[in-house]
Design a protein around this motif. Structure first.
Motif, PDB file in Angstrom:
ATOM      1  N   GLU A   1      36.265  37.962  53.199  1.00 59.60           N
ATOM      2  CA  GLU A   1      35.765  38.321  51.630  1.00 59.60           C
ATOM      3  C   GLU A   1      36.986  37.711  50.721  1.00 59.60           C
ATOM      4  OE1 GLU A   1      35.501  43.054  52.587  1.00 59.60           O
ATOM      5  OE2 GLU A   1      36.967  41.847  53.843  1.00 59.60           O
ATOM      6  N   GLU A   2      38.048  37.402  51.184  1.00 59.81           N
ATOM      7  CA  GLU A   2      39.114  36.682  50.218  1.00 59.81           C
ATOM      8  C   GLU A   2      38.693  35.289  49.985  1.00 59.81           C
ATOM      9  OE1 GLU A   2      41.635  38.423  49.302  1.00 59.81           O
ATOM     10  OE2 GLU A   2      42.480  36.701  48.193  1.00 59.81           O
ATOM     11  N   ASP A   3      37.931  34.586  50.999  1.00 57.95           N
ATOM     12  CA  ASP A   3      37.298  33.253  50.512  1.00 57.95           C
ATOM     13  C   ASP A   3      36.086  33.459  49.768  1.00 57.95           C
ATOM     14  OD1 ASP A   3      37.543  32.427  54.199  1.00 57.95           O
ATOM     15  OD2 ASP A   3      39.247  32.095  52.699  1.00 57.95           O
ATOM     16  N   ALA A   4      35.403  34.428  49.736  1.00 59.40           N
ATOM     17  CA  ALA A   4      34.333  34.637  48.799  1.00 59.40           C
ATOM     18  C   ALA A   4      34.992  34.797  47.436  1.00 59.40           C
ATOM     19  CB  ALA A   4      33.454  35.716  49.195  1.00 59.40           C
ATOM     20  N   LYS A   5      36.171  35.603  47.318  1.00 63.24           N
ATOM     21  CA  LYS A   5      36.480  35.929  46.144  1.00 63.24           C
ATOM     22  C   LYS A   5      37.197  34.895  45.336  1.00 63.24           C
ATOM     23  CE  LYS A   5      40.857  38.376  44.340  1.00 63.24           C
ATOM     24  NZ  LYS A   5      42.244  38.843  44.721  1.00 63.24           N
ATOM     25  N   ASN A   6      37.796  33.990  46.320  1.00 62.57           N
ATOM     26  CA  ASN A   6      38.265  32.754  45.705  1.00 62.57           C
ATOM     27  C   ASN A   6      37.293  31.911  44.988  1.00 62.57           C
ATOM     28  OD1 ASN A   6      41.011  33.055  46.345  1.00 62.57           O
ATOM     29  ND2 ASN A   6      40.754  31.952  48.460  1.00 62.57           N
ATOM     30  N   ILE A   7      36.057  31.483  45.874  1.00 58.77           N
ATOM     31  CA  ILE A   7      35.025  30.819  45.257  1.00 58.77           C
ATOM     32  C   ILE A   7      34.381  31.346  43.780  1.00 58.77           C
ATOM     33  CG2 ILE A   7      32.418  30.398  45.541  1.00 58.77           C
ATOM     34  CD1 ILE A   7      33.363  29.800  48.611  1.00 58.77           C
TER      35      ILE A   7
END
Length: 754
Positions: free
Chosen positions: A561-567
């Motif tokens: 989810e953290e990667d999705a948030k960064n994008i």
């Protein structure tokens, strides 16, 4: 031992095969200057191994080959054969007749034969040593040779006497033996040097051998120690495996408890998921409408690009065809000019042939007239002789009448004896002429048979040439068709690859993520790819799967989810559009069960999740996206299946119609000219395979083409050689006919005399 015959072909002025029979007694060859008398002596010297061009009265060795005339082409080789009668066994071979042959080609290669068996020049020289027949022997005395012998130094003159004495062979062997001894002495010195060198290295080699044995001993000890260490490590690892097994059992118990909790949580999650799906359906309808419009626009742009590329290709192909047409027209003009020239040459040759034939007929008639006159003159001479004898007898003194009568009787008896001998000689001549006549007839028949066979062979070669030309034309035609196909497919592939590289058909946000993930390490760290990148679909189900996924096909898959948030934050901050992210650690899905009987009755292929290929780690993602979508044959089966289960499932047909839960149906024209993201990738793979197949086919056709050309060249060579052989046989046939006619006239004369 004596010389029996000389056969010459292609040597200097002897273009045709010429045989000179050497009978018992003295044979003299006479003729005007430049008629080739000396060439016969040169031929004998040459076949016996003469290597000096000066002695053969030339500038280079190729000068001995017939160089051609204005009316006859040059030959490619010369050949001379001489035959010796060896009944007395003077030549040390077990043959009554020995033939020596030498053949030389324009390339400079020479071949030597003894009784048609290949041999070396050295063998021929050794064979004739001490016989006086060799190239330097005293049996061939050329112009100025006697003066040269008389004026030579005593040492040079001694060679001739040694040849006559029969010791040259032994002197030659002695020289050769001395040369071998010198070579052997040199080899012995070299061996001594090698032994000396090896002796010096012997001590160092012994030291190295001792070191090698010590190394082998230490290596064996090391090997034993390593094996003991490995056994110790194995026991240690076995103990660790037991400890890990015990830990595994504890973890499995804990995992069972966690799974029970998971089932309870999933029940609550499924209730929420149904509510979310209803919202997703309404969102999907609007997205699909938007996607259809976007695709239609992109398809139109793609079609325009394809048409432009095709136009460029066809223009290039048109230019190439125009150039080929001009080249072919030039070649046709050249062939036409060559054909006219050949026809003119044939016409001139035919006229010359007719003229020669007329001259030959006239000369034959003149010869017959001359022979008749000669016979009449001989008859008159005989008559005059008889008259003179009669007058002589009448005028003799009566006193010596008795003696005259006795003398006359003796003369008559002598004359009768002479006439008997003449008649016997004429009968022998007539018998020989009859044998020659039969030989000429047999040779004529043999040549006619060979000529017929050669003509059949020539026809066969020409038929094969036509066949290979047809095959070559077919291969060229196929090769050109494949080239056109290849260029078309390469052009299509280029367009599709450009579209793929430019991310055409993707949403703005997705396109931004794909481009920036290559440049921005922070974005790339958790970015896995879009849904379209992670699946492979059979061509049959491409449309159904694409409609089933809808805009989800461009969803971005991340690790967490953290990667999705960064994008998403990156896109928002830079105003680069929106995306939907699917974190791999969160997204889970489940599937529905389909009754096997329903599959058969309603032609159901399965769930969308079951009809795609993907890596196992993405199982949750695709269960979530396609685990509850049923792929069915057509809309009729879809409606029947939906009615049976009260419109509870999402159903998609192969043509892309969608039956939504609740009863709504989506469908219509899809735009067959368009290429979707999934179909575009499969199309690229398909084009790559087709291009590879065409290239392999082209390589195969190139090989066939080269083979046909090679066959044609070989056939053309065989055809030319056969035509040359036919010409030679025809010339030989004319020569035999002339000889046969001369022999017939001789037979007639002999018959009249007898």
């Amino acid at each position: 031992m004596r010389l029996k015959k000389v056969e010459i072909q292609g040597f200097k002025s002897f273009a045709d095969k010429t045989t000179i029979e050497i009978t018992d007694g003295t044979t003299a060859i006479v003729g005007p200057n430049g008629s080739g008398k000396s060439n016969i002596a040169d031929a004998i010297r040459w076949v016996l191994g003469e290597q000096s061009v000066k002695n053969l009265r030339g500038n280079k060795m190729e000068d001995v080959i017939f160089a051609g005339t204005s009316k006859r082409r040059a030959l490619g080789y010369s050949e001379v054969t001489i035959a010796f009668d060896n009944k007395d066994g003077e030549i040390p071979l077990e043959y009554a007749e020995i033939e020596i042959t030498r053949r030389m080609f324009r390339s400079g290669e020479s071949e030597y034969y003894i009784n048609k068996n290949s041999c070396r020049l050295k063998d021929i020289r050794e064979l004739f040593m001490d016989t006086g027949i060799g190239k330097d022997g005293y049996s061939i005395i050329g112009q100025g040779r006697i003066d040269e012998i008389l004026s030579n130094r005593p040492e040079d003159r001694r060679n001739i006497f040694e040849e006559a004495a029969g010791i040259v062979k032994y002197k030659t062997r002695k020289v050769e033996a001395e040369r071998k001894l010198e070579k052997t002495q040199g080899n012995l010195l070299r061996i001594k040097d090698i032994i000396y060198e090896l002796t010096n290295r012997l001590d160092s080699l012994e030291i190295e051998a001792n070191k090698a044995s010590i190394f082998t001993e230490l290596y064996n000890k090391l090997k034993k120690l390593e094996i003991n260490i490995y056994l110790k490590d194995i026991r240690k690892i076995e103990g660790q495996i037991k400890e890990i097994s015990a830990e595994k059992e504890d973890l499995e118990k804990k995992l069972s408890a966690k799974l029970e909790e998971k089932i309870e949580i999933e029940g609550k999650f499924n209730i929420l998921k149904l509510e979310i799906e209803e919202l997703d359906n309404s969102i999907e309808i609007s997205r699909n409408n938007n996607l259809s419009l976007t695709k239609e626009l992109e398809n139109n742009q793609n079609q325009l690009k394809i048409i432009e590329e095709k136009e460029k290709y066809y223009n290039r192909d048109l230019e190439r065809l125009i150039e080929e047409k001009e080249l072919l027209e030039r070649r046709i003009r050249e062939f036409e000019a060559t054909r006219l020239k050949i026809q003119a040459d044939i016409s001139v040759a035919s006229k010359e042939y007719d003229k020669i034939l007329d001259d030959f007929d006239k000369k034959s008639i003149e010869l017959e007239i001359s022979q008749k006159k000669l016979k009449e003159i001989e008859k008159d001479i005989d008559t005059e002789k008889n008259n003179m004898i009669r007058i002589y007898n009448n005028s003799s003194d009566k006193k010596s009448e008795l003696n005259s009568i006795i003398s006359f009787n003796e003369n008559v008896e002598k004359r009768i004896g002479q006439l008997k001998k003449d008649i016997e000689f004429m009968n022998t001549r007539r018998k020989e002429s009859l044998e020659k006549h039969n030989d000429y007839t047999k040779s004529e028949d043999d040549i006619n048979t060979e000529l017929s066979n050669l003509k059949d062979r020539l026809k066969k070669f020409k038929d094969e040439e036509v066949k290979y030309n047809d095959s070559l034309n077919q291969v060229n035609e196929m090769f050109n068709r494949n080239n056109v196909k290849l260029q078309t497919k390469l052009s299509s592939l280029k367009i599709l690859r450009n579209m793929e590289n430019d991310y055409e058909g993707y949403f703005k946000g997705v396109k931004s993520v794909l481009k920036q993930s290559k440049e921005n390490p922070r974005l790339n760290r958790g970015f896995i790819g879009i849904v379209a990148d992670l699946i492979k679909v059979d061509e049959k189900f491409e449309r159904a799967i694409e409609i089933s996924l809808g805009s989800n096909i461009q969803n971005v898959v991340t690790k967490t989810e953290e990667d999705a948030k960064n994008i998403i934050e990156y896109l928002r901050d830079n105003k680069l559009g929106r995306v939907t992210c699917l974190p791999l650690n969160v997204i889970k899905g489940n599937t529905i069960e389909i009754d096997p009987k329903d599959k058969e009755v309603f032609n159901i292929y399965g769930l969308g999740y079951e009809l795609i290929k993907f890596s196992k780690e993405y199982d949750g993602i695709f269960k979530f996206l396609l685990g509850r979508t049923i792929i069915i044959e057509n809309m009729d089966y879809g409606i029947k299946f939906a009615n049976k289960y009260n419109h509870s499932y999402r159903i998609v047909t192969l043509l892309g119609e969608v039956l939504n839960p609740g009863g709504s149906i989506t469908g219509g024209s899809y735009g067959d000219s368009g290429i979707s993201i999934i179909s575009r990738r499969s199309k690229i793979e398909k084009l790559n395979k087709e291009i590879e197949e065409i290239k392999n086919s082209q390589v195969k056709l190139e090989g066939e083409k080269a083979a046909y050309i090679e066959e044609l060249v070989a056939l053309r060579k065989e055809t030319i050689e056969t035509e040359e052989m036919i010409k030679e046989k025809e010339y030989r046939l004319i020569e035999l006919k002339n000889l046969k006619e001369s022999n017939s006239l001789e037979l007639e004369r002999l018959d009249k005399f007898v």
